[in-house]
Design a protein around this motif. Structure first.
Motif, PDB file in Angstrom:
ATOM      1  N   GLU A 282      32.702  40.552  31.657  1.00 54.59           N
ATOM      2  CA  GLU A 282      33.977  41.269  31.610  1.00 54.59           C
ATOM      3  C   GLU A 282      34.255  41.961  32.946  1.00 54.59           C
ATOM      4  O   GLU A 282      35.400  41.986  33.422  1.00 54.59           O
ATOM      5  N   ILE A 283      33.217  42.485  33.567  1.00 63.49           N
ATOM      6  CA  ILE A 283      33.388  43.124  34.880  1.00 63.49           C
ATOM      7  C   ILE A 283      33.883  42.083  35.888  1.00 63.49           C
ATOM      8  O   ILE A 283      34.795  42.353  36.675  1.00 63.49           O
ATOM      9  N   CYS A 284      33.313  40.898  35.854  1.00 60.21           N
ATOM     10  CA  CYS A 284      33.730  39.837  36.797  1.00 60.21           C
ATOM     11  C   CYS A 284      35.186  39.440  36.550  1.00 60.21           C
ATOM     12  O   CYS A 284      35.958  39.249  37.492  1.00 60.21           O
ATOM     13  N   ARG A 285      35.547  39.330  35.288  1.00 60.10           N
ATOM     14  CA  ARG A 285      36.941  38.988  34.976  1.00 60.10           C
ATOM     15  C   ARG A 285      37.885  40.075  35.515  1.00 60.10           C
ATOM     16  O   ARG A 285      38.904  39.798  36.131  1.00 60.10           O
ATOM     17  N   SER A 286      37.498  41.318  35.285  1.00 65.07           N
ATOM     18  CA  SER A 286      38.312  42.436  35.724  1.00 65.07           C
ATOM     19  C   SER A 286      38.460  42.446  37.250  1.00 65.07           C
ATOM     20  O   SER A 286      39.535  42.726  37.786  1.00 65.07           O
ATOM     21  N   ILE A 287      37.380  42.141  37.944  1.00 68.00           N
ATOM     22  CA  ILE A 287      37.398  42.116  39.416  1.00 68.00           C
ATOM     23  C   ILE A 287      38.397  41.065  39.909  1.00 68.00           C
ATOM     24  O   ILE A 287      39.245  41.339  40.760  1.00 68.00           O
ATOM     25  N   HIS A 288      38.266  39.865  39.377  1.00 66.70           N
ATOM     26  CA  HIS A 288      39.202  38.804  39.801  1.00 66.70           C
ATOM     27  C   HIS A 288      40.645  39.187  39.451  1.00 66.70           C
ATOM     28  O   HIS A 288      41.548  39.025  40.258  1.00 66.70           O
ATOM     29  N   ASN A 289      40.842  39.703  38.243  1.00 63.43           N
ATOM     30  CA  ASN A 289      42.198  40.109  37.844  1.00 63.43           C
ATOM     31  C   ASN A 289      42.767  41.159  38.792  1.00 63.43           C
ATOM     32  O   ASN A 289      43.924  41.093  39.174  1.00 63.43           O
ATOM     33  N   PHE A 290      41.945  42.136  39.124  1.00 63.51           N
ATOM     34  CA  PHE A 290      42.403  43.227  39.977  1.00 63.51           C
ATOM     35  C   PHE A 290      42.966  42.668  41.287  1.00 63.51           C
ATOM     36  O   PHE A 290      44.091  42.984  41.686  1.00 63.51           O
ATOM     37  N   PHE A 291      42.193  41.823  41.940  1.00 64.35           N
ATOM     38  CA  PHE A 291      42.633  41.331  43.251  1.00 64.35           C
ATOM     39  C   PHE A 291      43.723  40.277  43.138  1.00 64.35           C
ATOM     40  O   PHE A 291      44.713  40.300  43.878  1.00 64.35           O
ATOM     41  N   LEU A 292      43.552  39.346  42.214  1.00 61.22           N
ATOM     42  CA  LEU A 292      44.540  38.269  42.122  1.00 61.22           C
ATOM     43  C   LEU A 292      45.908  38.822  41.722  1.00 61.22           C
ATOM     44  O   LEU A 292      46.938  38.381  42.232  1.00 61.22           O
ATOM     45  N   SER A 293      45.920  39.834  40.858  1.00 55.36           N
ATOM     46  CA  SER A 293      47.214  40.388  40.436  1.00 55.36           C
ATOM     47  C   SER A 293      47.873  41.186  41.558  1.00 55.36           C
ATOM     48  O   SER A 293      49.040  41.516  41.488  1.00 55.36           O
ATOM     49  N   ARG A 294      47.095  41.518  42.600  1.00 56.93           N
ATOM     50  CA  ARG A 294      47.667  42.214  43.753  1.00 56.93           C
ATOM     51  C   ARG A 294      47.902  41.287  44.937  1.00 56.93           C
ATOM     52  O   ARG A 294      48.121  41.745  46.057  1.00 56.93           O
ATOM     53  N   GLY A 295      47.791  40.005  44.712  1.00 57.20           N
ATOM     54  CA  GLY A 295      48.101  39.047  45.773  1.00 57.20           C
ATOM     55  C   GLY A 295      46.984  38.798  46.769  1.00 57.20           C
ATOM     56  O   GLY A 295      47.197  38.191  47.821  1.00 57.20           O
ATOM     57  N   PHE A 296      45.768  39.256  46.484  1.00 57.39           N
ATOM     58  CA  PHE A 296      44.630  38.946  47.355  1.00 57.39           C
ATOM     59  C   PHE A 296      44.242  37.483  47.158  1.00 57.39           C
ATOM     60  O   PHE A 296      44.336  36.949  46.051  1.00 57.39           O
ATOM     61  N   VAL A 297      43.765  36.860  48.236  1.00 57.88           N
ATOM     62  CA  VAL A 297      43.301  35.469  48.146  1.00 57.88           C
ATOM     63  C   VAL A 297      41.773  35.462  48.076  1.00 57.88           C
ATOM     64  O   VAL A 297      41.105  36.124  48.881  1.00 57.88           O
ATOM     65  N   TYR A 298      41.253  34.742  47.114  1.00 54.80           N
ATOM     66  CA  TYR A 298      39.800  34.640  46.928  1.00 54.80           C
ATOM     67  C   TYR A 298      39.249  33.646  47.941  1.00 54.80           C
ATOM     68  O   TYR A 298      39.597  32.470  47.919  1.00 54.80           O
ATOM     69  N   VAL A 299      38.390  34.127  48.832  1.00 58.33           N
ATOM     70  CA  VAL A 299      37.830  33.300  49.911  1.00 58.33           C
ATOM     71  C   VAL A 299      36.330  33.126  49.672  1.00 58.33           C
ATOM     72  O   VAL A 299      35.647  34.088  49.329  1.00 58.33           O
ATOM     73  N   HIS A 300      35.854  31.906  49.864  1.00 64.81           N
ATOM     74  CA  HIS A 300      34.418  31.647  49.681  1.00 64.81           C
ATOM     75  C   HIS A 300      33.694  31.704  51.016  1.00 64.81           C
ATOM     76  O   HIS A 300      33.889  30.836  51.855  1.00 64.81           O
TER      77      HIS A 300
ATOM     78  N   ASN B 172      45.431  39.970  52.873  1.00 67.70           N
ATOM     79  CA  ASN B 172      44.537  40.567  51.879  1.00 67.70           C
ATOM     80  C   ASN B 172      43.682  39.487  51.221  1.00 67.70           C
ATOM     81  O   ASN B 172      44.214  38.576  50.577  1.00 67.70           O
ATOM     82  N   VAL B 173      42.375  39.594  51.388  1.00 67.31           N
ATOM     83  CA  VAL B 173      41.464  38.587  50.828  1.00 67.31           C
ATOM     84  C   VAL B 173      40.279  39.299  50.184  1.00 67.31           C
ATOM     85  O   VAL B 173      40.054  40.486  50.403  1.00 67.31           O
ATOM     86  N   TYR B 174      39.514  38.539  49.408  1.00 63.82           N
ATOM     87  CA  TYR B 174      38.229  39.073  48.939  1.00 63.82           C
ATOM     88  C   TYR B 174      37.239  37.938  48.763  1.00 63.82           C
ATOM     89  O   TYR B 174      37.632  36.789  48.548  1.00 63.82           O
ATOM     90  N   THR B 175      35.970  38.276  48.915  1.00 61.09           N
ATOM     91  CA  THR B 175      34.908  37.313  48.645  1.00 61.09           C
ATOM     92  C   THR B 175      34.161  37.805  47.415  1.00 61.09           C
ATOM     93  O   THR B 175      34.207  38.989  47.075  1.00 61.09           O
ATOM     94  N   PHE B 176      33.481  36.918  46.758  1.00 52.15           N
ATOM     95  CA  PHE B 176      32.688  37.297  45.576  1.00 52.15           C
ATOM     96  C   PHE B 176      31.571  36.274  45.494  1.00 52.15           C
ATOM     97  O   PHE B 176      31.802  35.144  45.084  1.00 52.15           O
ATOM     98  N   GLY B 177      30.396  36.662  45.941  1.00 52.94           N
ATOM     99  CA  GLY B 177      29.312  35.686  45.948  1.00 52.94           C
ATOM    100  C   GLY B 177      27.956  36.334  46.079  1.00 52.94           C
ATOM    101  O   GLY B 177      27.838  37.551  46.217  1.00 52.94           O
ATOM    102  N   PRO B 178      26.917  35.495  46.042  1.00 50.06           N
ATOM    103  CA  PRO B 178      25.562  36.021  46.165  1.00 50.06           C
ATOM    104  C   PRO B 178      25.246  36.395  47.611  1.00 50.06           C
ATOM    105  O   PRO B 178      25.712  35.732  48.541  1.00 50.06           O
ATOM    106  N   THR B 179      24.480  37.441  47.790  1.00 44.65           N
ATOM    107  CA  THR B 179      24.036  37.856  49.116  1.00 44.65           C
ATOM    108  C   THR B 179      22.540  38.152  49.024  1.00 44.65           C
ATOM    109  O   THR B 179      22.020  38.400  47.931  1.00 44.65           O
ATOM    110  N   PHE B 180      21.874  38.128  50.170  1.00 49.33           N
ATOM    111  CA  PHE B 180      20.409  38.148  50.168  1.00 49.33           C
ATOM    112  C   PHE B 180      19.883  39.144  51.181  1.00 49.33           C
ATOM    113  O   PHE B 180      20.357  39.170  52.321  1.00 49.33           O
ATOM    114  N   ARG B 181      18.935  39.943  50.777  1.00 51.29           N
ATOM    115  CA  ARG B 181      18.362  40.896  51.736  1.00 51.29           C
ATOM    116  C   ARG B 181      16.845  40.930  51.602  1.00 51.29           C
ATOM    117  O   ARG B 181      16.312  41.181  50.531  1.00 51.29           O
TER     118      ARG B 181
END
Ligand code: 4AD
Ligand code: MG
Length: 467
Positions: free
Chosen positions: A141-159, A226-235
């Motif tokens: 649900e958090i992931c859905r909300s995140i995508h909704n938040f940005f997509l509904s504001r016109g952000f482009v999801y970038v990989h 306006n863009v956003y990324t959503f992916g795995p990161t490693f440290r």
């Protein structure tokens, strides 16, 4: 026969329907009146549905009486009103097909409560428990909300790429990616030193797993605004804490023509949207966390959604910390980085609210953060929340070429390795800002789960790579 999941079969409007339902048995109870009751769960919700299997079913003796915890069943039957108070409906079986029995002498998930430590050793089975099912649904649900938040504001999801040639944070805590034989590394002479010959490696140069998609997000923000990324990161940081993972998911919005103020406003609205979506869409799972994990989660989230975040500068934060009577393990003074004990003190004890700390000393923050007028601080911001500490890190970016080059030298980075990043400042530079939200820390905060290893399906931490 209509295939239905448990969540729908439990609704009053399902009464009278003939359905097919599939899932895993949580308990079986046999009555003397010639019935067996199976509690079946399919992960569609926290609750189970009760299936009533009468002894006149053809496989009653041969199979139904042998069903144990963890067996999978396919039930055809009719939904009836339940005499029990806890649920509206139950399922009267016409047929019960067993797809797979589970040997009760070795099945590790017996009815009694099991510790989270133990469940980590059986991460392949733990999604079948109430807690891990609820965590998976809330995370979703958090992931859905995140995508909704940005997509509904016109952000482009970038990989952003996962394998990278650059170190975004400049901190060097990266995992190498290679297909060279580590037992027989090709080498070459370099100024009298024997060094690995990366030209023979897969990419012909050193490669790493990404620590952040920020630099790539910036490149796209400099074209798409306006863009956003959503992916795995490693440290590869050797932090064995309840809030660190070696592999975690990060959401990184980047906004052109935006300053630190706009960045803080977005971060605050973003977190509030996530929290209110979870409260609205996962009431049952949240009630479970509130009862079993942390009695304050719902109240805390509701409070946050309705109030304003505290915003204060790093300098003000240091003043509060040095004036406090708290005995910290790490001393605080202007110029040192805030430790998680300090962050938690501010959010948990002093303000009892999410806190945004901004304008940190330049020396302790990444090279890309915009230098402030005072020459001493950068336009960084961290969002701190009770219990978890830092949940978001971000900044306005340095858009001035000369200042950025200066900052890179200060950080011992080679500007030529970041030529593309510098190009953005050469060609049509613009003020811009962004931040990174740690997904797992968000799930931790929302659910109240104490250990970050329990909010990601298969945690990766130092010396731990099971499954
Ligand atoms: O503060 P960080 O390191 O910021 C960045 O990576 C920036 N490039 C973000 C940006 O400005 N676009 O990390 C951001 C967030 C942290 O606030 C924390 O929530 C999470 O990522 N995080 C971790 N979560 C789990 N395990 C770790 N080892 C984490 N390190 C950071
Ligand atoms: Mg940070």
């Amino acid at each position: 026969m209509r295939r239905t999941n448990v969540i729908d079969a439990l609704k009053a409007e399902a009464i009278g329907q003939e359905i097919k339902l599939c899932g895993w048995v949580r308990t079986r109870r046999d009555s003397k009146q010639g019935f067996s009751f199976l509690e079946v769960n399919d992960g569609s919700c926290l609750r189970n549905i009760q299936v009533i299997a009468a002894s006149d079913l053809p496989n009653y003796e041969s199979e139904i009486l042998k069903i144990g915890i963890g067996s999978s069943v396919e039930v055809d039957g009719v939904v009836v009103a339940s005499p029990g108070k806890e649920q509206a409906t139950e399922l009267k079986a016409k047929t019960v097909k067993v797809h797979g029995f589970a040997d009760q002498t070795s099945y590790p998930l017996q009815k009694k409560g099991t510790s989270f430590e133990f469940l980590r050793t059986i991460a392949h089975l733990r999604p079948r428990t109430n807690t891990f099912g609820a965590v998976a649904r809330v995370r979703n649900e958090i992931c859905r909300s995140i995508h909704n938040f940005f997509l509904s504001r016109g952000f482009v999801y970038v990989h952003a790429p996962i394998i990278t040639g650059s170190d975004c944070e400049g901190a060097g805590q990266m995992f190498s990616v290679t297909n060279l034989d580590l037992n027989q590394l090709p080498s070459k002479e370099d100024n009298g030193h024997k060094k690995v010959d990366y030209e023979q490696d897969f990419f012909g140069k050193p490669a790493n797993l990404t620590v952040s998609g920020q630099l790539e997000a910036e490149m796209y923000a400099m074209a798409l605004t306006n863009v956003y990324t959503f992916g795995p990161t490693f440290r590869a940081e050797n932090s064995n804490t309840s809030r660190h993972l070696a592999e975690f998911w990060m959401i990184e919005p980047e906004m052109a023509f935006c300053d630190l103020q706009g960045n803080m406003d977005t971060a605050e609205a973003f977190l509030k949207t996530i929290f209110s979506d979870v409260l609205k869409n996962c009431p049952e799972d949240m009630a479970f966390f509130n009862e079993r994990i942390d009695k304050t989660v719902i109240e805390t989230l509701k409070g946050i959604v309705e109030s304003k975040f505290v915003r204060l500068s790093y300098t003000e934060a240091v003043d509060i910390l040095t004036a406090s009577k708290e005995s910290f393990e790490f001393p605080v003074s202007w110029g040192t980085d805030l430790q998680s004990e300090h962050e938690r003190y501010l959010a948990e004890k002093h303000f009892k609210s999410p806190v945004i700390v901004y304008n940190y000393p330049r020396a302790i923050k990444s090279f890309y953060m915009r230098l402030n007028e005072d020459g001493k601080t950068v336009a960084a911001m961290d969002v701190l929340v009770p219990k978890v500490g830092e949940i978001i890190g971000g900044s306005q970016r340095e858009e001035r070429l000369d200042v950025l080059e200066e900052r890179m030298k200060e950080a011992n980075l080679k500007p030529e390795e970041y030529w593309f990043y510098l190009d953005l400042r050469r060609f049509g530079t613009a003020p811009h800002a962004g931040f990174g939200l740690g997904l797992e820390r968000t799930v931790q905060f929302v659910t109240g789960m104490g250990n970050i290893r329990d909010v990601i399906p298969f945690p990766r931490t130092p010396k731990n790579l099971e499954f």
